[in-house]
Design a protein around this motif. Structure first.
Motif, short mmCIF file in Angstrom:
data_model
loop_
_atom_site.label_atom_id
_atom_site.label_comp_id
_atom_site.label_asym_id
_atom_site.label_seq_id
_atom_site.Cartn_x
_atom_site.Cartn_y
_atom_site.Cartn_z
N LYS A 66 -31.43 14.17 7.28
CA LYS A 66 -30.11 13.74 7.76
C LYS A 66 -28.99 14.38 6.94
O LYS A 66 -27.99 14.82 7.49
N GLU A 67 -29.17 14.40 5.62
CA GLU A 67 -28.16 15.01 4.75
C GLU A 67 -28.00 16.48 5.06
O GLU A 67 -26.88 16.99 5.14
N ARG A 68 -29.10 17.17 5.25
CA ARG A 68 -29.07 18.60 5.56
C ARG A 68 -28.36 18.83 6.90
O ARG A 68 -27.55 19.72 7.03
N SER A 69 -28.66 17.98 7.88
CA SER A 69 -28.04 18.11 9.20
C SER A 69 -26.54 17.86 9.13
O SER A 69 -25.75 18.56 9.77
N SER A 70 -26.14 16.86 8.35
CA SER A 70 -24.70 16.57 8.25
C SER A 70 -23.97 17.70 7.51
O SER A 70 -22.85 18.03 7.87
N ALA A 73 -23.56 20.54 9.95
CA ALA A 73 -22.57 20.23 10.98
C ALA A 73 -21.15 20.46 10.48
O ALA A 73 -20.25 20.81 11.25
N VAL A 74 -20.94 20.28 9.19
CA VAL A 74 -19.62 20.46 8.59
C VAL A 74 -19.24 21.93 8.53
O VAL A 74 -18.09 22.28 8.65
N ARG A 75 -20.22 22.78 8.39
CA ARG A 75 -19.95 24.23 8.25
C ARG A 75 -19.43 24.83 9.47
O ARG A 75 -19.27 24.82 10.47
#
Length: 75
Positions: A66-70, A73-75
């Motif tokens: 989840k942390e990696r996905s978030s 998504a910010v990039r």
């Protein structure tokens, strides 16, 4: 579920979860359901501890994914 099959299921989950990443073809939710299914069986104390460790390892992987996905998504 009989004791022999339950033991085989736990062993299989231990092998798979140790090798999982968040990018595998089979989603983590599938493995979460498998762990929860085993946890509902009539377990002996040693199996309860093993399933608890499986659940904790899977939770850590779910959090990292989840942390990696978030972050992506910010990039």
């Amino acid at each position: 579920m009989n004791h022999h099959q339950l033991e085989k299921d736990i062993e299989h989950l231990e092998q798979v979860i140790a090798r999982l990443s968040g990018n595998d073809r089979i989603p983590l939710s599938y493995w979460r359901n498998r762990v929860e299914s085993v946890s509902r069986a009539n377990l002996v104390p040693s199996q309860v501890q093993r399933v608890k460790r499986l659940s904790e390892a899977l939770s850590e992987l779910e959090m990292r994914t989840k942390e990696r996905s978030s972050h992506e998504a910010v990039r």
